[in-house]
Design a protein around this motif. Structure first.
Motif, short mmCIF file in Angstrom:
data_model
loop_
_atom_site.label_atom_id
_atom_site.label_comp_id
_atom_site.label_asym_id
_atom_site.label_seq_id
_atom_site.Cartn_x
_atom_site.Cartn_y
_atom_site.Cartn_z
N UNK A 418 -78.15 64.48 -36.67
CA UNK A 418 -78.19 63.85 -35.62
C UNK A 418 -77.55 62.40 -35.39
N UNK A 419 -78.24 61.70 -34.46
CA UNK A 419 -77.62 60.32 -34.05
C UNK A 419 -76.79 60.17 -33.53
N UNK A 420 -75.88 60.87 -33.10
CA UNK A 420 -74.75 60.94 -31.96
C UNK A 420 -75.02 60.96 -31.06
N UNK A 421 -74.00 59.91 -30.35
CA UNK A 421 -74.17 60.51 -27.99
C UNK A 421 -74.18 62.19 -28.01
N UNK A 422 -73.62 62.50 -28.30
CA UNK A 422 -73.40 64.23 -27.49
C UNK A 422 -75.20 64.58 -28.39
#
Length: 471
Positions: A418-422
């Motif tokens: 997790x943590x990403x824009x997508x």
């Protein structure tokens, strides 16, 4: 802007119906007609809605490029295809034959203006063009006149009634170390050349005060989005996104395909929003060094005393922007716990102005899909805890993208970091999102410009392909 009413409304329905069912087989070749009404409107139909672009005058004998069934003629006006109802015409056995060759210049009408024909040395009105209409000429303007083709006639427009526009052309040079300043210049140039197709706005500012740009291309109600350079050293993705804008606009103007996709068809149905450089401070730091930062000594300290920033991924204060989004943010693995060149997720989700800008921008639209371009590795991230119909749709599109690019789909994990824009986009909006890692893996450094040809070949049509699906 004028729209069809009353009797003409029925003809609008006929035209839209005819165009929706692809009646090419019913469209015949060039014919001639005479105008029998005092004023006969003609229209554009670029977005599925008739918009009046001018009028033809009574008794004029003109050329139609094609006849559409019982109701419509297609005429060419200043290089543009326009449509006129047959109800105000009668068939003629012959007519004018002036044709427009290679475009030499382009103008926009700054007022509603007459188009004149030279008849035995006398200028005679043949029609009018609406304010804002854009037309092209095959000959350079004279001192007083701009010359166009007007339904087979050689038409003259007073130069005082037009404003010159730059000609469509290649704008972006992706074969360079593409800087923030060059990007801004190219965005402004693209808007100037294609004012009816491209627009832009600033969606926020970086830590060091650089504007973050979002660029719109297309005319459709359905929206999708793409972005580049979340990570500083991955600025080849800005080259890619800007080349997409450039080539899509040129193909739209020329009505040509990219791969097997009609760009005009896709961009009339879908509007694409691009954020070409999410992390302008970081990109500039990698490209130009620590003196480009407002606090040079601070970034050198974060970089362990080195002035070589080739491996830098973070924003200017050492926060990794693609670990800033609140999809499982609390449990991101590999966080160093302090600012630095890479992987620090920040003190809280959305702590940085760059990710705040992306958050607010994304929430202000209803994007049906998104692409976050990264480098390197030639792999495709596509999964973040989707289930049901969204999972099925994501798998289907990811397989198509994988076949088109040759990039391997990253296997779905039951507990992705997790943590990403997508990740955040998929989780919050429940729509497909994709992160292609362009270029073969090159390690902790920028992708060489020499790799761009393959990057473009692999990725140039993927947004068009997904646009075809979401529209």
């Amino acid at each position: 802007m004028k729209y069809v009413t009353k009797t003409a409304f029925a003809m609008l329905v006929c035209l839209l119906f005819a165009f929706s069912v692809n009646n090419e087989a019913e469209a015949s070749g060039a014919v001639y007609f005479k105008v029998v009404k005092e004023e006969l409107p003609f229209y554009s139909n670029e977005t599925g809605k008739l918009e009046q672009k001018g009028t033809l005058l009574k008794d004029m004998v003109l050329k139609a490029e094609r006849s559409y069934g019982a109701n419509w003629y297609e005429i060419k006006v200043g290089g543009q295809m326009r449509y006129v109802a047959k109800y105000g015409t009668v068939v003629s056995t012959s007519g004018p034959s002036f044709t427009q060759g290679k475009t030499a210049s382009k103008v926009a009408l700054n007022v509603e203006a007459s188009v004149l024909e030279n008849v035995n040395g006398k200028l005679v009105p043949v029609g009018r063009l609406a304010k804002g209409e854009q037309v092209e000429s095959a000959s350079l303007p004279s001192a007083n006149w701009f010359v166009i083709s007007f339904a087979g006639k050689k038409g003259y427009i007073y130069k005082t009634n037009v404003t010159s526009l730059p000609m469509p052309r290649d704008v972006v040079n992706p074969y360079q170390n593409y800087s923030y300043e060059q990007m801004v210049k190219d965005i402004q140039t693209l808007k100037m050349i294609y004012p009816d197709l491209i627009d832009y706005k600033t969606i926020g500012r970086s830590v060091d005060g650089r504007d973050i740009y979002a660029v719109k291309i297309g005319k459709g109600k359905v929206e999708m989005t793409g972005n580049g350079s979340h990570h500083a050293r991955e600025h080849i993705t800005t080259n890619l996104v800007m080349e997409m804008l450039d080539q899509y606009a040129l193909a739209y103007h020329n009505n040509t395909n990219i791969s097997s996709y009609s760009v005009r068809k896709q961009l009339n149905a879908v509007t694409m929003w691009f954020v070409p450089m999410v992390n302008p401070d970081g990109v500039t730091l990698v490209q130009k060094g620590h003196r480009s930062a407002k606090n040079p000594s601070y970034v050198v300290k974060l970089n362990n005393g080195s002035t070589n920033f080739n491996a830098w991924k973070a924003n200017i204060r050492g926060v990794d922007l693609n670990r800033q989004y609140p999809a499982n943010w609390a449990n991101i693995v590999g966080d160093p716990g302090r600012p630095g060149p890479r992987n620090y997720k920040g003190p809280s989700a959305f702590s940085e102005p760059e990710t705040q800008a992306m958050r607010d921008f994304t929430r202000s639209h209803r994007f049906e899909s998104e692409f976050a371009f990264h480098s390197s590795g030639q792999i495709l991230y596509w999964h973040y805890k989707q289930t049901g119909a969204l999972l099925s749709e994501s798998i289907m599109l990811a397989k198509k993208i994988s076949r088109m690019t040759g990039y391997q789909m990253v296997p779905a994990k039951s507990n992705p970091s997790g943590g990403g824009y997508t990740d955040w986009f998929i989780e919050e909006f429940k729509r497909p999102g994709f992160t292609p890692e362009v270029s073969p893996y090159v390690g902790d450094r920028p992708v060489p410009i020499s790799n761009f040809n393959d990057i473009w070949r692999q990725n140039k049509a993927i947004m068009l392909m997904v646009a075809d699906h979401v529209s």
